[in-house]
Design a protein around this motif. Structure first.
Motif, PDB file in Angstrom:
ATOM      1  N   THR A   1     -16.192 -12.580  -4.141  1.00  0.00           N
ATOM      2  CA  THR A   1     -14.748 -12.326  -4.151  1.00  0.00           C
ATOM      3  C   THR A   1     -14.303 -11.919  -2.754  1.00  0.00           C
ATOM      4  OG1 THR A   1     -15.136 -10.012  -4.791  1.00  0.00           O
ATOM      5  CG2 THR A   1     -14.779 -11.627  -6.561  1.00  0.00           C
ATOM      6  N   ALA A   2     -13.014 -12.030  -2.509  1.00  0.00           N
ATOM      7  CA  ALA A   2     -12.468 -11.630  -1.208  1.00  0.00           C
ATOM      8  C   ALA A   2     -12.690 -10.138  -0.998  1.00  0.00           C
ATOM      9  CB  ALA A   2     -10.984 -11.965  -1.140  1.00  0.00           C
ATOM     10  N   GLY A   3     -13.232  -9.757   0.168  1.00  0.00           N
ATOM     11  CA  GLY A   3     -13.499  -8.354   0.483  1.00  0.00           C
ATOM     12  C   GLY A   3     -14.857  -7.860   0.046  1.00  0.00           C
TER      13      GLY A   3
ATOM     14  N   GLY B   1     -28.195   0.835  15.519  1.00  0.00           N
ATOM     15  CA  GLY B   1     -29.163   1.921  15.650  1.00  0.00           C
ATOM     16  C   GLY B   1     -28.546   3.273  15.408  1.00  0.00           C
ATOM     17  N   THR B   2     -27.250   3.375  15.641  1.00  0.00           N
ATOM     18  CA  THR B   2     -26.559   4.657  15.429  1.00  0.00           C
ATOM     19  C   THR B   2     -25.443   4.531  14.397  1.00  0.00           C
ATOM     20  OG1 THR B   2     -25.074   4.185  17.291  1.00  0.00           O
ATOM     21  CG2 THR B   2     -27.061   5.472  17.760  1.00  0.00           C
ATOM     22  N   ASN B   3     -24.752   3.408  14.471  1.00  0.00           N
ATOM     23  CA  ASN B   3     -23.655   3.175  13.509  1.00  0.00           C
ATOM     24  C   ASN B   3     -23.909   1.883  12.731  1.00  0.00           C
ATOM     25  OD1 ASN B   3     -22.005   5.415  14.328  1.00  0.00           O
ATOM     26  ND2 ASN B   3     -21.654   4.253  16.202  1.00  0.00           N
ATOM     27  N   SER B   4     -23.244   1.799  11.575  1.00  0.00           N
ATOM     28  CA  SER B   4     -23.353   0.582  10.755  1.00  0.00           C
ATOM     29  C   SER B   4     -21.963   0.026  10.470  1.00  0.00           C
ATOM     30  CB  SER B   4     -24.070   0.883   9.422  1.00  0.00           C
ATOM     31  OG  SER B   4     -23.323   1.803   8.654  1.00  0.00           O
ATOM     32  N   THR B   5     -21.929  -1.248  10.205  1.00  0.00           N
ATOM     33  CA  THR B   5     -20.680  -1.934   9.889  1.00  0.00           C
ATOM     34  C   THR B   5     -20.934  -2.956   8.787  1.00  0.00           C
ATOM     35  OG1 THR B   5     -18.854  -3.233  10.788  1.00  0.00           O
ATOM     36  CG2 THR B   5     -21.042  -3.718  11.637  1.00  0.00           C
ATOM     37  N   ASN B   6     -19.907  -3.195   8.013  1.00  0.00           N
ATOM     38  CA  ASN B   6     -20.031  -4.145   6.892  1.00  0.00           C
ATOM     39  C   ASN B   6     -19.475  -5.520   7.261  1.00  0.00           C
ATOM     40  OD1 ASN B   6     -21.128  -2.186   5.184  1.00  0.00           O
ATOM     41  ND2 ASN B   6     -19.115  -1.588   4.375  1.00  0.00           N
ATOM     42  N   ILE B   7     -20.179  -6.551   6.789  1.00  0.00           N
ATOM     43  CA  ILE B   7     -19.678  -7.919   6.875  1.00  0.00           C
ATOM     44  C   ILE B   7     -19.136  -8.276   5.498  1.00  0.00           C
ATOM     45  CG2 ILE B   7     -20.297 -10.344   7.176  1.00  0.00           C
ATOM     46  CD1 ILE B   7     -20.252  -8.880   9.766  1.00  0.00           C
ATOM     47  N   THR B   8     -17.845  -8.570   5.414  1.00  0.00           N
ATOM     48  CA  THR B   8     -17.223  -8.848   4.125  1.00  0.00           C
ATOM     49  C   THR B   8     -16.725 -10.301   4.053  1.00  0.00           C
ATOM     50  OG1 THR B   8     -15.062  -8.092   4.903  1.00  0.00           O
ATOM     51  CG2 THR B   8     -16.504  -6.458   3.843  1.00  0.00           C
TER      52      THR B   8
ATOM     53  N   PRO C   1     -14.059 -13.012   3.729  1.00  0.00           N
ATOM     54  CA  PRO C   1     -12.618 -13.100   3.985  1.00  0.00           C
ATOM     55  C   PRO C   1     -11.853 -13.763   2.844  1.00  0.00           C
ATOM     56  CG  PRO C   1     -13.782 -14.772   5.246  1.00  0.00           C
ATOM     57  CD  PRO C   1     -14.830 -13.938   4.587  1.00  0.00           C
ATOM     58  N   VAL C   2     -12.536 -14.588   2.059  1.00  0.00           N
ATOM     59  CA  VAL C   2     -11.921 -15.284   0.929  1.00  0.00           C
ATOM     60  C   VAL C   2     -12.915 -15.327  -0.225  1.00  0.00           C
ATOM     61  CG1 VAL C   2     -10.389 -16.744   2.309  1.00  0.00           C
ATOM     62  CG2 VAL C   2     -12.717 -17.517   1.790  1.00  0.00           C
ATOM     63  N   ALA C   3     -12.387 -15.562  -1.414  1.00  0.00           N
ATOM     64  CA  ALA C   3     -13.267 -15.796  -2.555  1.00  0.00           C
ATOM     65  C   ALA C   3     -13.837 -17.199  -2.457  1.00  0.00           C
ATOM     66  CB  ALA C   3     -12.491 -15.626  -3.848  1.00  0.00           C
ATOM     67  N   GLY C   4     -15.039 -17.368  -2.965  1.00  0.00           N
ATOM     68  CA  GLY C   4     -15.634 -18.697  -2.917  1.00  0.00           C
ATOM     69  C   GLY C   4     -17.119 -18.676  -3.188  1.00  0.00           C
ATOM     70  N   THR C   5     -17.779 -19.713  -2.711  1.00  0.00           N
ATOM     71  CA  THR C   5     -19.221 -19.870  -2.905  1.00  0.00           C
ATOM     72  C   THR C   5     -19.918 -19.864  -1.557  1.00  0.00           C
ATOM     73  OG1 THR C   5     -18.843 -21.227  -4.872  1.00  0.00           O
ATOM     74  CG2 THR C   5     -21.025 -21.348  -3.875  1.00  0.00           C
ATOM     75  N   ILE C   6     -20.982 -19.077  -1.442  1.00  0.00           N
ATOM     76  CA  ILE C   6     -21.752 -19.047  -0.191  1.00  0.00           C
ATOM     77  C   ILE C   6     -22.588 -20.327  -0.121  1.00  0.00           C
ATOM     78  CG2 ILE C   6     -23.561 -17.865   1.106  1.00  0.00           C
ATOM     79  CD1 ILE C   6     -22.589 -15.274  -0.067  1.00  0.00           C
ATOM     80  N   SER C   7     -22.343 -21.107   0.917  1.00  0.00           N
ATOM     81  CA  SER C   7     -23.060 -22.377   1.063  1.00  0.00           C
ATOM     82  C   SER C   7     -24.286 -22.250   1.956  1.00  0.00           C
ATOM     83  CB  SER C   7     -22.123 -23.446   1.634  1.00  0.00           C
ATOM     84  OG  SER C   7     -21.585 -23.025   2.875  1.00  0.00           O
ATOM     85  N   ALA C   8     -24.281 -21.276   2.878  1.00  0.00           N
ATOM     86  CA  ALA C   8     -25.424 -21.096   3.790  1.00  0.00           C
ATOM     87  C   ALA C   8     -25.426 -19.674   4.320  1.00  0.00           C
ATOM     88  CB  ALA C   8     -25.342 -22.088   4.943  1.00  0.00           C
ATOM     89  N   SER C   9     -26.608 -19.198   4.708  1.00  0.00           N
ATOM     90  CA  SER C   9     -26.738 -17.858   5.283  1.00  0.00           C
ATOM     91  C   SER C   9     -27.932 -17.817   6.229  1.00  0.00           C
ATOM     92  CB  SER C   9     -26.921 -16.814   4.173  1.00  0.00           C
ATOM     93  OG  SER C   9     -27.224 -15.552   4.726  1.00  0.00           O
ATOM     94  N   SER C  10     -27.736 -17.148   7.362  1.00  0.00           N
ATOM     95  CA  SER C  10     -28.841 -16.940   8.311  1.00  0.00           C
ATOM     96  C   SER C  10     -29.199 -15.464   8.409  1.00  0.00           C
ATOM     97  CB  SER C  10     -28.451 -17.480   9.690  1.00  0.00           C
ATOM     98  OG  SER C  10     -27.363 -16.748  10.216  1.00  0.00           O
TER      99      SER C  10
END
Length: 292
Positions: free
Chosen positions: A88-90, A99-106, A108-117
């Motif tokens: 879903t979106a978000g 190493g000190t801080n973290s961030t999220n990858i969200t 941007p739109v709802a859909g289907t993940i076609s590939a990931s590295s």
């Protein structure tokens, strides 16, 4: 001797009776003999044919978005989604850290993940996309059609598709390319696939696009005979065979459009064959008495 004379008279009378009856019986048998072979016939009738344009192509995402980290120097700390997942979106797809801080990858739109590295512990380079998402899980069948068919196509025309791995689904013409490939003289058409099924990117498929309808006289394909005289249909008139040369058109559901040569209501042989010849007497079976 009276008795022998009586016997002779009786025998003579019996013989005369048999001779008198014989011609009547023979005549009755002659009338019962059928005239000509029995053939199955039917009436030529109206039938509506769909004008169809066929397209072969492959399934492609309509909109595929690439997701990359906003800055360099990060590593993948956690992965929450894999190729094939519906998101879903978000929705958080992965967590990155410096190493000190973290961030999220969200997403941007709802859909289907076609590939990931994204691999835990691996660098999250801004060069390569961490995730690719097929927006809204929308797909097109993208195919090529001959120039002669391009003019028949319009957006929103309905289509019936058969996709490998997904079976039969519905669709609509979404876009028609404004140019023709000069060497092949083919044009590109995009058919939106209307299905809640999981589709495989780059899988092949075929579509039949209904561009209109034509109604006219039709006969079954079995009634068509291809001979040295051309395409013919055998018609029954006055209990005899007439061979009519015909001009055929569209074909659908085992019916053939007859554009010229016969009219609606004509009695035709349901299964034409070389055994029937012009002028042969026949006994029509399966049509009205008008055929006889």
């Amino acid at each position: 001797m009276i008795l022998p004379r009586m016997r002779a008279s009786a025998l003579t009378a019996a013989a005369l009776l048999l001779l008198t009856a014989a011609p009547a019986s023979a005549a009755g048998e002659t009338d019962a003999v059928p005239k000509g072979a029995a053939v199955t016939v039917l009436k030529a009738s109206k039938f509506c044919f769909g004008n169809i344009v066929e397209v072969s192509g492959i399934v492609l995402p309509r909109d595929e978005q690439q997701i990359r980290p906003e800055r360099f120097g990060l590593k993948v700390a956690d992965v929450n989604a894999d190729p094939g997942d519906t998101v879903t979106a978000g929705q958080v797809l992965a967590k990155l850290t410096d190493g000190t801080n973290s961030t999220n990858i969200t997403a941007p739109v709802a859909g289907t993940i076609s590939a990931s590295s994204a691999i835990v512990g691996a660098p999250a380079s801004g060069k390569d996309a961490l995730f690719s998402i097929i927006a809204k899980s929308e797909y097109d069948l993208v195919g090529m059609v001959p120039t002669r068919d391009i003019a028949k196509l319009k957006t929103e025309q309905t289509a019936r598709l058969k996709i490998i791995g997904a079976g039969e689904v519905d669709g609509k013409v979404r876009r028609i390319a404004p140019t023709i490939e000069p060497n092949s003289q083919l044009g590109q058409v995009f058919i939106a696939i209307s299905a809640n099924k999981r589709l495989l990117v780059n899988s092949s498929g075929r579509a039949q696009i209904k561009t209109g309808q034509s109604c006219g006289v039709a006969v079954p394909l079995t009634a068509i005979l291809y001979s040295t005289a051309g395409t013919v249909v055998q018609v029954i008139r006055g209990g005899r065979v007439e061979t009519r040369r015909v001009e055929t058109g569209l074909m659908s559901a085992g019916q053939v459009e007859i554009r010229d040569g016969i009219q609606e209501g004509d009695i035709v042989v349901a299964r034409a064959g070389a055994l029937l010849r012009e002028g042969d007497p026949v006994r029509p079976v399966g049509a009205s008495a008008d055929a006889k």
